[in-house]
Design a protein around this motif. Structure first.
Motif, PDB file in Angstrom:
ATOM      1  N   ARG A 232       0.851  -1.188   0.000  1.00 31.41           N
ATOM      2  CA  ARG A 232       0.000   0.000   0.000  1.00 31.41           C
ATOM      3  C   ARG A 232       0.888   1.240   0.000  1.00 31.41           C
ATOM      4  NH1 ARG A 232      -3.063  -0.208   5.165  1.00 31.41           N
ATOM      5  NH2 ARG A 232      -1.120  -1.114   5.868  1.00 31.41           N
ATOM      6  N   ILE A 233       0.510   2.215  -0.840  1.00 31.11           N
ATOM      7  CA  ILE A 233       1.278   3.452  -0.965  1.00 31.11           C
ATOM      8  C   ILE A 233       0.339   4.627  -0.718  1.00 31.11           C
ATOM      9  CG2 ILE A 233       2.672   4.880  -2.508  1.00 31.11           C
ATOM     10  CD1 ILE A 233       3.112   2.281  -4.197  1.00 31.11           C
ATOM     11  N   GLY A 234       0.748   5.526   0.166  1.00 36.31           N
ATOM     12  CA  GLY A 234      -0.015   6.731   0.435  1.00 36.31           C
ATOM     13  C   GLY A 234       0.785   7.950   0.006  1.00 36.31           C
ATOM     14  N   SER A 235       0.097   8.940  -0.491  1.00 35.93           N
ATOM     15  CA  SER A 235       0.758  10.163  -0.956  1.00 35.93           C
ATOM     16  C   SER A 235       0.792  11.205   0.142  1.00 35.93           C
ATOM     17  CB  SER A 235       0.027  10.736  -2.163  1.00 35.93           C
ATOM     18  OG  SER A 235       0.544  12.006  -2.479  1.00 35.93           O
ATOM     19  N   VAL A 236       1.910  11.871   0.252  1.00 33.09           N
ATOM     20  CA  VAL A 236       2.030  12.991   1.170  1.00 33.09           C
ATOM     21  C   VAL A 236       1.319  14.207   0.581  1.00 33.09           C
ATOM     22  CG1 VAL A 236       3.706  14.553   2.261  1.00 33.09           C
ATOM     23  CG2 VAL A 236       4.174  12.101   2.141  1.00 33.09           C
ATOM     24  N   ASN A 237       1.177  14.250  -0.746  1.00 38.30           N
ATOM     25  CA  ASN A 237       0.620  15.408  -1.439  1.00 38.30           C
ATOM     26  C   ASN A 237      -0.834  15.243  -1.889  1.00 38.30           C
ATOM     27  OD1 ASN A 237       3.069  16.842  -1.265  1.00 38.30           O
ATOM     28  ND2 ASN A 237       3.873  15.625  -2.944  1.00 38.30           N
ATOM     29  N   GLY A 238      -1.542  14.241  -1.400  1.00 38.28           N
ATOM     30  CA  GLY A 238      -2.966  14.117  -1.704  1.00 38.28           C
ATOM     31  C   GLY A 238      -3.317  12.993  -2.654  1.00 38.28           C
ATOM     32  N   VAL A 239      -4.618  12.742  -2.766  1.00 40.80           N
ATOM     33  CA  VAL A 239      -5.155  11.623  -3.539  1.00 40.80           C
ATOM     34  C   VAL A 239      -4.897  11.786  -5.037  1.00 40.80           C
ATOM     35  CG1 VAL A 239      -7.253  10.330  -4.085  1.00 40.80           C
ATOM     36  CG2 VAL A 239      -6.902  11.198  -1.796  1.00 40.80           C
ATOM     37  N   GLY A 240      -4.813  13.008  -5.538  1.00 40.19           N
ATOM     38  CA  GLY A 240      -4.562  13.231  -6.968  1.00 40.19           C
ATOM     39  C   GLY A 240      -3.287  12.565  -7.430  1.00 40.19           C
ATOM     40  N   VAL A 241      -2.269  12.552  -6.582  1.00 45.43           N
ATOM     41  CA  VAL A 241      -0.998  11.896  -6.916  1.00 45.43           C
ATOM     42  C   VAL A 241      -1.206  10.391  -7.027  1.00 45.43           C
ATOM     43  CG1 VAL A 241       1.342  11.420  -6.100  1.00 45.43           C
ATOM     44  CG2 VAL A 241       0.403  13.718  -5.894  1.00 45.43           C
ATOM     45  N   LEU A 242      -2.035   9.824  -6.153  1.00 41.76           N
ATOM     46  CA  LEU A 242      -2.310   8.382  -6.212  1.00 41.76           C
ATOM     47  C   LEU A 242      -2.979   8.005  -7.528  1.00 41.76           C
ATOM     48  CD1 LEU A 242      -3.640   7.590  -2.630  1.00 41.76           C
ATOM     49  CD2 LEU A 242      -1.314   7.341  -3.520  1.00 41.76           C
ATOM     50  N   THR A 243      -3.912   8.822  -7.960  1.00 37.56           N
ATOM     51  CA  THR A 243      -4.608   8.556  -9.216  1.00 37.56           C
ATOM     52  C   THR A 243      -3.623   8.607 -10.385  1.00 37.56           C
ATOM     53  OG1 THR A 243      -6.615   9.504  -8.290  1.00 37.56           O
ATOM     54  CG2 THR A 243      -6.539   9.272 -10.667  1.00 37.56           C
ATOM     55  N   GLU A 244      -2.743   9.592 -10.376  1.00 34.58           N
ATOM     56  CA  GLU A 244      -1.723   9.702 -11.427  1.00 34.58           C
ATOM     57  C   GLU A 244      -0.782   8.495 -11.406  1.00 34.58           C
ATOM     58  OE1 GLU A 244       0.648  11.058 -14.541  1.00 34.58           O
ATOM     59  OE2 GLU A 244      -1.363  11.654 -13.942  1.00 34.58           O
ATOM     60  N   LEU A 245      -0.329   8.101 -10.221  1.00 32.70           N
ATOM     61  CA  LEU A 245       0.538   6.923 -10.111  1.00 32.70           C
ATOM     62  C   LEU A 245      -0.187   5.659 -10.580  1.00 32.70           C
ATOM     63  CD1 LEU A 245       2.388   7.430  -6.710  1.00 32.70           C
ATOM     64  CD2 LEU A 245       3.446   7.173  -8.965  1.00 32.70           C
ATOM     65  N   ALA A 246      -1.454   5.502 -10.210  1.00 27.93           N
ATOM     66  CA  ALA A 246      -2.226   4.329 -10.635  1.00 27.93           C
ATOM     67  C   ALA A 246      -2.294   4.260 -12.154  1.00 27.93           C
ATOM     68  CB  ALA A 246      -3.632   4.374 -10.043  1.00 27.93           C
ATOM     69  N   SER A 247      -2.507   5.383 -12.784  1.00 28.87           N
ATOM     70  CA  SER A 247      -2.574   5.425 -14.242  1.00 28.87           C
ATOM     71  C   SER A 247      -1.237   5.023 -14.866  1.00 28.87           C
ATOM     72  CB  SER A 247      -2.975   6.826 -14.695  1.00 28.87           C
ATOM     73  OG  SER A 247      -2.931   6.928 -16.086  1.00 28.87           O
ATOM     74  N   ARG A 248      -0.161   5.586 -14.349  1.00 25.71           N
ATOM     75  CA  ARG A 248       1.164   5.262 -14.890  1.00 25.71           C
ATOM     76  C   ARG A 248       1.539   3.807 -14.651  1.00 25.71           C
ATOM     77  NH1 ARG A 248       5.165  10.329 -13.805  1.00 25.71           N
ATOM     78  NH2 ARG A 248       3.704  11.960 -14.409  1.00 25.71           N
ATOM     79  N   LEU A 249       1.283   3.320 -13.452  1.00 21.61           N
ATOM     80  CA  LEU A 249       1.639   1.936 -13.140  1.00 21.61           C
ATOM     81  C   LEU A 249       0.783   0.941 -13.912  1.00 21.61           C
ATOM     82  CD1 LEU A 249       2.309   2.145  -9.317  1.00 21.61           C
ATOM     83  CD2 LEU A 249       3.969   1.921 -11.170  1.00 21.61           C
ATOM     84  N   GLY A 250      -0.458   1.301 -14.177  1.00 23.31           N
ATOM     85  CA  GLY A 250      -1.328   0.433 -14.965  1.00 23.31           C
ATOM     86  C   GLY A 250      -0.751   0.132 -16.334  1.00 23.31           C
ATOM     87  N   ARG A 251       0.011   1.069 -16.862  1.00 24.41           N
ATOM     88  CA  ARG A 251       0.640   0.878 -18.171  1.00 24.41           C
ATOM     89  C   ARG A 251       1.937   0.082 -18.080  1.00 24.41           C
ATOM     90  NH1 ARG A 251      -1.027   6.482 -18.530  1.00 24.41           N
ATOM     91  NH2 ARG A 251       1.065   7.140 -17.972  1.00 24.41           N
ATOM     92  N   LEU A 252       2.483  -0.075 -16.875  1.00 26.59           N
ATOM     93  CA  LEU A 252       3.795  -0.703 -16.721  1.00 26.59           C
ATOM     94  C   LEU A 252       3.763  -2.073 -16.047  1.00 26.59           C
ATOM     95  CD1 LEU A 252       5.691   2.469 -15.476  1.00 26.59           C
ATOM     96  CD2 LEU A 252       5.875   1.421 -17.730  1.00 26.59           C
ATOM     97  N   THR A 253       2.595  -2.526 -15.621  1.00 24.79           N
ATOM     98  CA  THR A 253       2.506  -3.769 -14.861  1.00 24.79           C
ATOM     99  C   THR A 253       2.555  -5.000 -15.761  1.00 24.79           C
ATOM    100  OG1 THR A 253       0.106  -3.753 -14.955  1.00 24.79           O
ATOM    101  CG2 THR A 253       1.137  -2.698 -13.040  1.00 24.79           C
ATOM    102  N   ALA A 254       2.662  -6.151 -15.122  1.00 27.46           N
ATOM    103  CA  ALA A 254       2.724  -7.420 -15.845  1.00 27.46           C
ATOM    104  C   ALA A 254       1.503  -7.614 -16.737  1.00 27.46           C
ATOM    105  CB  ALA A 254       2.840  -8.574 -14.848  1.00 27.46           C
ATOM    106  N   THR A 255       0.333  -7.193 -16.275  1.00 33.22           N
ATOM    107  CA  THR A 255      -0.889  -7.345 -17.040  1.00 33.22           C
ATOM    108  C   THR A 255      -0.794  -6.564 -18.349  1.00 33.22           C
ATOM    109  OG1 THR A 255      -2.157  -7.563 -15.016  1.00 33.22           O
ATOM    110  CG2 THR A 255      -3.379  -7.051 -17.013  1.00 33.22           C
ATOM    111  N   SER A 256      -0.362  -5.319 -18.254  1.00 28.70           N
ATOM    112  CA  SER A 256      -0.294  -4.513 -19.487  1.00 28.70           C
ATOM    113  C   SER A 256       0.850  -4.941 -20.379  1.00 28.70           C
ATOM    114  CB  SER A 256      -0.196  -3.027 -19.139  1.00 28.70           C
ATOM    115  OG  SER A 256       0.993  -2.752 -18.436  1.00 28.70           O
ATOM    116  N   LEU A 257       1.911  -5.525 -19.809  1.00 28.99           N
ATOM    117  CA  LEU A 257       3.020  -6.001 -20.631  1.00 28.99           C
ATOM    118  C   LEU A 257       2.612  -7.228 -21.434  1.00 28.99           C
ATOM    119  CD1 LEU A 257       6.004  -5.648 -18.148  1.00 28.99           C
ATOM    120  CD2 LEU A 257       5.535  -4.214 -20.124  1.00 28.99           C
ATOM    121  N   ALA A 258       1.657  -7.998 -20.913  1.00 26.24           N
ATOM    122  CA  ALA A 258       1.243  -9.229 -21.588  1.00 26.24           C
ATOM    123  C   ALA A 258       0.303  -8.946 -22.759  1.00 26.24           C
ATOM    124  CB  ALA A 258       0.556 -10.153 -20.574  1.00 26.24           C
ATOM    125  N   VAL A 259      -0.283  -7.775 -22.801  1.00 26.67           N
ATOM    126  CA  VAL A 259      -1.264  -7.450 -23.847  1.00 26.67           C
ATOM    127  C   VAL A 259      -0.584  -7.172 -25.166  1.00 26.67           C
ATOM    128  CG1 VAL A 259      -3.024  -5.792 -24.545  1.00 26.67           C
ATOM    129  CG2 VAL A 259      -2.912  -6.584 -22.193  1.00 26.67           C
TER     130      VAL A 259
END
Length: 106
Positions: A79-106
Motif C-alpha cells: 500500500r502506498i499513500g501520498s504525502v501530497n494528496g489523492v490526486g498523486v495516487l490517481t496519477e501513479l495508478a494510471s502510470r503503473l497500470g501501463r507498466l505492470t505485468a498485465t499490461s506487458l502481456a497485452v
C-alpha cells in the motif's frame, strides 16, 4: 526519473516514509529505518505487479487515507499513500497500470 513523497506498507509490515522513484524497470522506495539507522532502499519490479487500484476501504487505507494498492505475484500486497494528496495516487495508478505485468502481456 520522477519521484514522489510517499508513505508505504508491505503486507502487515510497518508504515515507512520516504521517496518513491519511477525507474525504467522498477519502483524504488527510499527512506529511513534500515538496520542501525541506515537508509532503507527497496525495489518492486513492474513485472511482479499483478494489479493496481486506489483502495478506499478500511483494509486498504494508510493512516486513515486512501492508498494505492499493488497486488504482487511475490511478496503480497503493498500500500502506498501520498504525502501530497489523492490526486498523486490517481496519477501513479494510471502510470503503473501501463507498466505492470498485465499490461506487458497485452
Amino acid at each position: 526519473m520522477e519521484s514522489f513523497a510517499v508513505v508505504w506498507s508491505e503486507s502487515a509490515g510497518p508504515v515507512r516514509a520516504g521517496k518513491l522513484v519511477l525507474e525504467t524497470g522498477a519502483l524504488r522506495f527510499e527512506g529511513s529505518g534500515g538496520r542501525y539507522g541506515a537508509p532503507f532502499v527497496h525495489r518492486v519490479y513492474y513485472e511482479d505487479i499483478e494489479s493496481v487500484f486506489v483502495g478506499r476501504g478500511n483494509g486498504d487505507r494508510l493512516a486513515g487515507r486512501p492508498a494505492l494498492v499493488l497486488d504482487r505475484a511475490v511478496g503480497g500486497r503493498l500500500r502506498i499513500g501520498s504525502v501530497n494528496g489523492v490526486g498523486v495516487l490517481t496519477e501513479l495508478a494510471s502510470r503503473l497500470g501501463r507498466l505492470t505485468a498485465t499490461s506487458l502481456a497485452v
